[in-house]
Design a protein around this motif. Structure first.
Motif, PDB file in Angstrom:
ATOM      1  N   PRO A   7       0.845  -1.201   0.000  1.00 45.14           N
ATOM      2  CA  PRO A   7       0.000   0.000   0.000  1.00 45.14           C
ATOM      3  C   PRO A   7       0.879   1.250   0.000  1.00 45.14           C
ATOM      4  N   HIS A   8       0.586   2.196  -0.887  1.00 49.24           N
ATOM      5  CA  HIS A   8       1.438   3.379  -0.965  1.00 49.24           C
ATOM      6  C   HIS A   8       0.611   4.634  -1.231  1.00 49.24           C
ATOM      7  N   SER A   9       1.117   5.734  -0.724  1.00 46.50           N
ATOM      8  CA  SER A   9       0.465   7.023  -0.906  1.00 46.50           C
ATOM      9  C   SER A   9       1.521   8.112  -0.793  1.00 46.50           C
ATOM     10  N   TYR A  10       1.146   9.336  -1.158  1.00 43.31           N
ATOM     11  CA  TYR A  10       2.092  10.430  -1.056  1.00 43.31           C
ATOM     12  C   TYR A  10       1.353  11.744  -0.867  1.00 43.31           C
ATOM     13  N   ARG A  11       2.064  12.730  -0.346  1.00 40.99           N
ATOM     14  CA  ARG A  11       1.480  14.059  -0.188  1.00 40.99           C
ATOM     15  C   ARG A  11       2.572  15.117  -0.251  1.00 40.99           C
ATOM     16  N   ASN A  12       2.193  16.283  -0.653  1.00 38.97           N
ATOM     17  CA  ASN A  12       3.100  17.418  -0.746  1.00 38.97           C
ATOM     18  C   ASN A  12       3.237  18.030   0.642  1.00 38.97           C
ATOM     19  N   THR A  13       4.453  18.045   1.178  1.00 37.53           N
ATOM     20  CA  THR A  13       4.685  18.602   2.510  1.00 37.53           C
ATOM     21  C   THR A  13       5.415  19.936   2.457  1.00 37.53           C
ATOM     22  N   GLY A  14       5.664  20.430   1.259  1.00 34.66           N
ATOM     23  CA  GLY A  14       6.366  21.702   1.112  1.00 34.66           C
ATOM     24  C   GLY A  14       5.419  22.870   0.944  1.00 34.66           C
ATOM     25  N   ASP A  15       6.003  24.024   0.642  1.00 34.23           N
ATOM     26  CA  ASP A  15       5.189  25.235   0.478  1.00 34.23           C
ATOM     27  C   ASP A  15       5.036  25.634  -0.982  1.00 34.23           C
ATOM     28  N   LYS A  16       5.373  24.715  -1.892  1.00 39.00           N
ATOM     29  CA  LYS A  16       5.199  24.969  -3.320  1.00 39.00           C
ATOM     30  C   LYS A  16       4.847  23.662  -4.022  1.00 39.00           C
TER      31      LYS A  16
END
Length: 202
Positions: free
Chosen positions: A180-189
């Protein structure tokens, strides 16, 4: 991708066509002799939502779409492909389609820039995943194959199984798609990932 190329790509956005996606989903379901109820149960989604998707009135999340194509024994690329014309060899910067996954919901903030068009003849699928600030993949994805990625820009949190990884520009990853895999943007751009995977083969 520099600013000029990005501007050109953004002007060439191909929004997911909900009617086309719904038609292809319904065709795949009927070809396999499945009722709406049977498909919804097998893909763990509501029958009413599935009906709306088939009628072009709703758009599935990325995890849901993966579950649907797995049950239907097809490929996610086929669901989005706008044309089935003669394959090319070179795909110019700014001319590749940029597909917004959720034009009706606008919840995930993810678009896929096709590096190569989907084709039954290709052994790999290759896209650049663009994730807007605060965007995420809306839950874990799981399917057959292998994943390879390279962070082109921004900062991303990648979750694979029970592990979380903080990735930045220049970092790379590889893992089995059945985790199972997922991702998210943790930056400010905006973040961008060059992503290659083996498509499911059934």
């Amino acid at each position: 991708m520099n600013k000029i190329e990005l501007d050109k790509a953004q002007s060439n956005i191909t929004e997911t066509n909900p009617a086309r996606l719904g038609t292809r989903l319904k065709l795949a379901r009927q070809t396999r002799g499945l009722t709406l109820k049977a498909l919804s149960e097998a893909a763990n989604c509501s029958e009413s939502l599935l009906s709306k998707i088939e009628n072009g009135k709703a758009s599935p999340s990325l995890p849901m779409l993966h579950r649907l194509v797995q049950v239907l024994e097809t490929n996610i690329g086929w669901m989005f492909e706008e044309s089935d014309g003669e394959e090319g060899i070179v795909f110019r910067a700014g001319a590749r389609p940029l597909i917004a996954l959720d034009p009706l919901r606008r919840g995930e903030g993810i678009s896929l820039e096709r590096v190569i068009p989907y084709s039954q003849g290709h052994l790999l699928q290759c896209n650049i995943h663009h994730i807007e600030k605060d965007g995420a993949s809306a839950g874990p994805i799981q399917h057959a194959g292998e994943e390879v990625g390279y962070i082109l820009a921004g900062e991303v949190e990648l979750t694979v199984g029970e592990k979380q990884f903080q990735l930045a520009e220049g970092d790379a990853f590889v893992f089995s798609s059945d985790l199972p895999h997922s991702y998210r943007n943790t930056g400010d751009k905006r973040a961008s990932i060059f992503w290659v995977n083996t498509p499911p083969t059934f």
